[in-house]
Design an enzyme around this catalytic site. Structure first.
Site, PDB file in Angstrom:
ATOM      1  N   ARG A 137       0.823  -1.219   0.000  1.00  0.00           N
ATOM      2  CA  ARG A 137       0.000   0.000   0.000  1.00  0.00           C
ATOM      3  C   ARG A 137       0.851   1.261   0.000  1.00  0.00           C
ATOM      4  NH1 ARG A 137      -5.513   1.994   0.882  1.00  0.00           N
ATOM      5  NH2 ARG A 137      -6.423  -0.068   0.844  1.00  0.00           N
ATOM      6  N   GLU A 163      -9.397   6.315   7.540  1.00  0.00           N
ATOM      7  CA  GLU A 163      -7.968   6.558   7.375  1.00  0.00           C
ATOM      8  C   GLU A 163      -7.601   7.858   6.663  1.00  0.00           C
ATOM      9  OE1 GLU A 163      -7.983   2.614   5.653  1.00  0.00           O
ATOM     10  OE2 GLU A 163      -6.061   2.247   6.606  1.00  0.00           O
TER      11      GLU A 163
END
Lengths: 155, 775
Positions: B320, B723
C-alpha cells in the site's frame, strides 16, 4: 492488611487492602466501580481521574490508604437522580467522545476545572487538559463540550 | 438533533450521537476489563526476552512455578496445536519462543496466577541463558543482507530510467520516515472462559474476531465451531488490534482450557508498547526527472521498511505504500519498489493508513524537491502534476483516476484559506522577523478504498425483527470508537423507516456472523452497511409480499413510511404490522451479505483495479517556528474533506478532526527510540509524546465537501472516512519545512524528515544555514 474506609459517591465504603493498593484498584476491584479506567499505568493519561474532597486526582497516583476519611466522587456518582451533570450532557451532545475510554477522566477533570473557573477561556481549557490524553477526537469536540457546559451551568 | 420533522430519528445522513455516548459519559460502558470477573479467574503475564536476537541455551522456570499465587506456567511445549499466529499463515510468528528469540520483548513463557500482581512478579523470576546472535536492528543494518519477511512488490509503468535520462532536470535523495505507536487508550486485553467439551469463549479487544477465532482454534487444535469470539467495543484500536490481539487471546484461551478456569491477559502499558507492533518506519530512496516548469517526467522510488522479526501484515502494508507513492500526481514513467526488511525488532503492523501515509510522504517530497529546484511555490508544482484526463489518468498500477475531485478540492481550499494572500503576508513577516519564522503548506490526499487482498472485501449481517416490532442488529464490523455501530443502525432504521431507538445494536460475535473481515481499511461502513441493508431488504421484501397478499393490494402500493407501513390507502403502525406478519408465519429474520464489486488485482503483473474508489481531501496548515529552539506552534489549519453523502456528518467530522491530530502527532512529536541493544526506550507516554489538548491547531476550520455523492454504488453513496484524514497532517510537516527553508532564503530544500521534533527542526535549521553559507 490495613482496613480503609472512605465515602464514595455519598455512600460509606470500606475494605481490607494491601498497603500498596492504589485508589483506582480499590474503586474498580473492591467496589466494582469500573467507570474509572486505567489507561497508561503511569499517571500520564488521566483516564483514571476521580475527585477526592472535590479536587481532581489521578487515582492511579494515590494509594487507597491515603484516601482514608475522604469524600471520593467517581464518574458513576456525578449524575444526580438519573440526570446527567451538565458536563456529562455536553460531552454526549457535542460528540466529545469516540471510543469513550478517556471520557470518564476527561469529564471528571472538566468538572473540577469548572468548579474553580466558571468561565474558562479556550487556552485555559487546553492548559487544564494537559494531563488527559485522548487518542481519538483530536480534542476539538472536547473543548467545545466543556465550553458548552460552562455556558449551560451559568444559564 | 437535526432530524427532519415528521421523519424518523436517526435517519441516514443525520448527525446522530455515538450510540454509547450516554454510557461513556456515565462510566457505564463495559470494556473487557470492566466485566465482572468469574470466580477462580487466573491472571496471565508473559515472561519476555531481554535480548534482540539470541539462542535460548537454557530455560529454568522453577522459580516462576514456586512463586506465590502461581497456578501454572506454560511454554511452547504446552500448546496442543500450532505454535503460530501469523495472520497470513506464513508460520513465522510463534506464540511463545522455542529455541531462539528474535526481538527484545518477545514472549517466551506465560505464567498464570491468582492475582495480576503475583503473575507479573513471577514472570520476572525465570533464569534464561542466552547465546547472543547477530542482530539487525535498523533498516540500514538490514539492507545490506536484504533479508525480507515477505515478497517485495515492484510497480512499473513506462520506462523510468529512460524518462529521467532525457528529462531536462533530475535529482535524487533519501527520506527517513518514523514509525508510530497506536496508544489506544484501552490496552490489549483478552478474557477466556472455558466451555463444555472443546469449547471456549474469548472476549477479545480485537478489530478482527474471525481471525482470533481461527488463531484460537489452531492453537488449541479444535475446530473453529468450538470457539466463540465476542467484542462489544474497544477503547481505541487504529489498526493496533487488527492482528496484535492474537497473542493475548490465544494465550488466554490456552490457559483457560488447560486449567479449566477463566483466564485474563492484560499487559501493563509499558509491556503493551514493547510487545506489540507499530506503524512501519521507512527509508525512501528517490529519483525524479522533470522539465523546467516542474512537470514530472519519470520517477524511481524504493521504499524500504523496518518490518521487524515476522511478516505479520508487512506485505500488504508495504504494497500500500507503493499504491500511494503517487498521491494525486501523474507519473508518466515510473518504477516503484518495496523492500519489506526483516529486523530484530517488534513486528510492525497495521496502523491507520496502512503504509499509505508513508507512500504519500515520498510523493510529496518529490513535489517539494521540484519546487525548490524550479524556485516555484510547491502548490504550483502540485497543481501542475495532478492527474488529468486521458493518458494522464493512469496510476502506477494501471487503475484510472477518472474524477477531478483533487483539483476541485485544492482550488476551493486555495481560495477559502486565502493561500496566496497569506503566502505574501508570511513572506513579508519572515523577512522582518529574525527569530520566529512562519510556514505555510497546502497538501492534498487521495486514498484508495478497499482491502488490497480482494477476498477481504466481503461482509455479513444478521437482522431480526421480534414480534413486538423491536429490531436486533448484528454485523461483522467492530466498534472501536469510530461510530460504525451507529452508522449501520442508521442504515437499518432508514430501511424500515423506524426510529433508531427501535434498533438494538449488539456485540460483534463470531457466533452470529461468521467469516468476517477485519474492521479496517476504512471499509467498515461500506461493507457492513451494505450487508445490513441487504438483510433488511430481504425481510422487507417478505413483508411486502405478505402485505400484498393479506390486504390484496399491488406490491407497488406498499411503502415503509416513518413509523408505519402504507398499504394501499391504509397506514398500519410498524409494530402492529410486524405482529400481523408474525401471526401469518412470515420469517422475520435474515442474514445479509455484501462483496465489493469491480475490484481485481494481479500482484505479479502489478496491474488491476485494487480500489473501489478514492476518497479525497486537502489541508492548508500554517506554523510558526522558533529558530533558536526548534519549537513550534501550529497556528491555523483549514481542511476540506470528501466523505461523499455522509451517513453521519457528526461522526465523520470526528474522524476528520481526530485523524488529522493523530497524523500530526506521527509527523511531529511522536518519536520511537530503540537503544543499541534493541530495547524500546519510549514505552510510555512519559517518553513518547502523544498530542495533548494544547497541541491542537489554534485555529481549526474543518469542512466536508457538500453535495457530492460517491460515483460508485456505496451505501447511500457515502465514502469511507477512517484513514484518509490522517494524511491531511502531511500539510503540517510541509509547513514546518517551509518555515525552516526561510532561514536559507528558500534556496535549499530542507529535507525535513518526520517526525519533525523540535530537536530535528533545530538540526535542520543549523544544517541549512551551514549549507547556505558554504554555497
Amino acid at each position: 492488611m490495613p482496613t480503609v474506609s472512605m465515602t464514595v459517591n455519598g455512600q460509606p465504603a470500606a475494605g481490607e487492602v494491601e498497603g500498596r493498593t492504589l485508589l483506582v484498584e480499590f474503586l474498580r476491584e473492591h467496589l466494582g466501580l469500573t467507570g474509572t479506567h486505567v489507561g497508561c499505568d503511569t499517571s500520564q493519561c488521566g483516564a483514571c481521574v476521580v475527585h477526592v474532597d472535590g479536587k481532581s486526582v489521578k487515582s492511579c497516583t494515590l494509594l487507597a490508604v491515603q484516601a482514608v476519611g475522604t469524600e471520593v466522587t467517581t464518574i458513576e456518582g456525578l449524575a444526580t437522580n438519573g440526570t446527567l451533570h451538565p458536563v456529562q450532557a455536553a460531552f454526549k451532545e457535542h460528540h466529545g467522545l469516540q471510543c469513550g475510554f478517556c471520557t470518564p477522566g476527561m469529564v471528571m477533570s472538566a468538572v473540577d476545572l469548572l468548579s474553580q473557573n466558571a468561565s474558562p477561556s479556550e487556552p485555559e481549557i487546553r492548559e487544564w487538559l494537559e494531563g488527559n490524553i485522548c487518542r481519538c477526537t483530536g480534542y476539538h469536540n472536547i473543548v467545545k463540550a466543556i465550553d458548552a457546559a460552562a455556558q449551560a451551568m451559568k444559564g | 438533533m437535526l432530524d427532519r420533522p415528521g421523519a424518523i430519528t436517526g435517519a441516514v445522513s443525520t448527525p446522530r450521537q455515538h450510540d454509547s455516548g450516554h454510557k461513556h459519559v456515565a462510566g457505564r460502558a463495559i470494556y473487557i476489563d470492566d466485566m465482572p470477573e468469574p470466580p477462580g479467574l487466573l491472571h496471565v503475564y508473559f515472561g519476555t526476552s531481554s535480548e534482540a536476537h539470541a539462542r535460548i541455551a537454557a530455560l529454568d522456570l522453577a522459580p516462576v512455578r514456586a512463586a506465590e499465587g502461581v497456578a501454572a506456567v506454560f511454554t511452547a511445549a504446552d500448546i496442543p496445536g500450532e505454535n503460530d499466529i501469523s495472520p497470513t499463515h506464513r508460520h513465522d510468528e510463534p506464540i511463545l519462543a522455542t529455541d531462539a528469540v528474535h526481538f527484545a520483548g518477545q514472549p517466551i513463557f506465560a505464567v498464570a496466577a491468582r492475582t495480576r500482581d503475583q503473575a507479573r512478579r513471577a514472570a520476572r523470576l525465570a533464569n534464561v541463558t542466552y547465546e547472543p546472535l547477530a542482530a539487525a536492528l535498523s533498516i540500514e543494518a538490514a539492507k545490506p543482507a536484504g533479508a525480507m519477511v515477505t515478497e517485495p512488490l515492484t510497480l512499473v509503468r513506462g520506462d523510468a530510467d529512460a524518462a529521467m535520462g532525457t528529462a531536462p532536470r533530475s535529482l535524487t535523495g533519501q527520506m527517513r520516515i518514523g514509525g508510530q505507536d497506536h496508544f489506544y487508550l484501552e490496552g490489549q486485553i483478552a478474557l477466556a472462559l472455558p466451555g463444555e467439551d472443546d469449547e471456549v469463549t474469548v472476549y477479545s479487544s480485537t478489530q478482527h474476531p474471525s481471525e482470533i477465532q481461527i488463531m484460537v482454534a489452531q492453537t488449541l487444535d479444535v475446530p473453529a465451531n468450538a470457539v466463540t469470539v465476542e467484542v462489544r467495543r474497544m477503547g481505541g484500536a487504529f489498526g493496533g488490534k487488527e492482528t496484535q490481539g492474537n497473542l493475548f487471546a490465544v494465550v488466554a484461551a490456552l490457559v483457560a482450557k488447560k486449567t479449566g478456569r477463566a483466564a485474563k491477559v492484560r499487559p501493563d502499558r509499558d509491556d503493551d508498547m514493547i510487545i506489540t507492533g507499530k506503524r512501519h518506519d521507512f527509508l525512501v530512496d528517490y529519483a525524479v526527472g522533470f522539465d523546467d516548469d516542474g512537470r514530472i517526467m519519470g520517477v524511481d522510488m524504493t521504499y524500504a521498511a523496518r518490518c521487524g522479526w515476522s511478516s505479520d501484515l508487512s506485505g500488504p502494508v508495504t504494497d500500500r505504500s507503493l499504491f500511494h507513492a503517487d498521491n494525486c500526481y501523474f507519473y508518466p514513467h515510473v518504477r516503484l519498489a518495496s523492500q519489506p526488511l526483516k529486523t530484530n525488532t517488534v513486528s510492525n503492523t497495521a496502523f491507520r493508513g496502512f503504509g499509505g501515509p508513508q507512500g504519500m510522504l515520498g510523493g510529496e517530497r518529490l513535489i517539494e524537491e521540484i519546487a525548490f529546484a524550479t524556485t516555484k511555490d510547491p502548490l504550483e508544482i502540485r497543481k501542475l502534476n495532478l492527474y488529468g484526463p486521458g493518458e494522464r489518468s493512469l496510476t502506477p498500477y494501471h487503475q484510472a483516476v477518472e474524477e477531478t475531485t483533487a483539483r476541485d478540492i485544492i482550488e476551493t481550499l486555495e481560495g477559502s484559506s486565502d493561500y496566496w494572500m497569506r503566502r505574501e503576508e508570511i513572506d513579508a513577516y519572515n523577512s522582518r522577523s529574525r527569530v520566529l519564522k512562519r510556514g505555510l503548506a497546502l497538501t492534498p490526499v487521495k486514498f484508495g478504498i478497499a482491502f488490497t487482498a480482494t477476498h477481504y472485501n466481503q461482509a455479513g449481517a444478521l437482522v431480526h425483527i421480534y414480534r413486538d416490532g423491536s429490531i436486533h442488529l448484528n454485523h461483522g464490523g467492530t466498534e472501536m470508537g469510530q461510530g460504525l455501530y451507529v452508522k449501520v443502525a442508521q442504515v437499518v432504521a432508514e430501511e424500515f423507516q423506524v426510529d433508531i431507538d427501535r434498533v438494538r445494536i449488539t456485540a460483534t460475535t463470531t457466533g452470529k456472523v461468521p467469516n468476517t473481515s477485519a474492521t479496517a481499511a476504512s471499509a467498515g461502513s461500506d461493507l457492513n452497511g451494505m450487508a445490513a441493508q441487504a438483510a433488511a431488504r430481504t425481510i422487507k421484501n417478505r413483508l411486502i409480499a405478505f402485505a400484498a397478499e393479506a390486504w390484496d393490494v399491488p406490491p407497488d402500493q406498499i411503502a415503509f413510511l416513518p413509523g408505519r407501513v402504507r398499504i394501499g390507502q391504509q397506514d398500519v403502525p410498524f409494530a402492529k404490522f410486524i405482529g400481523r406478519a408474525y401471526m401469518a408465519r412470515i420469517s422475520l429474520s435474515s442474514t445479509g451479505f455484501y462483496k465489493t464489486p469491480k475490484i481485481h488485482w494481479d500482484r505479479a503483473k502489478g496491474r488491476g483495479r485494487p480500489f473501489h474508489y478514492f476518497a479525497y481531501g486537502a489541508a492548508c496548515s500554517e506554523v510558526c517556528v522558533d529558530t533558536l529552539t526548534g519549537e513550534y506552534k501550529v497556528e491555523r489549519v483549514d481542511i476540506l474533506h470528501d466523505v461523499g453523502n455522509s451517513l453521519n456528518p457528526a461522526v465523520d467530522m470526528g474522524q476528520i478532526e481526530g485523524g488529522f491530530v493523530q497524523g500530526m502527532g506521527w509527523l511531529t512529536t511522536e518519536e520511537l527510540w530503540w537503544d543499541d541493544k534493541g530495547h524500546l526506550r519510549t514505552h510510555a507516554p512519559s517518553t513518547y509524546k502523544i498530542p495533548a489538548c494544547g497541541d491542537r491547531p489554534r485555529v481549526f476550520n474543518v469542512r466536508m465537501v457538500h453535495g457530492v455523492r460517491n460515483s460508485e454504488e456505496t451505501i447511500y453513496r457515502s465514502k469511507a472516512v477512517g484513514e484518509p484524514p490522517l494524511m491531511l497532517a502531511i500539510s503540517v510537516l510541509h509547513a514546518l519545512s517551509d518555515a525552516v527553508a526561510s532561514v536559507a532564503g528558500h534556496r535549499l530544500c530542507p529535507r525535513l524528515d518526520p517526525p519533525a521534533t523540535p530537536e530535528r527542526v533545530l538540526q535542520t535549521i543549523d544544517r541549512l544555514r551551514a549549507e547556505d553559507a558554504a554555497a
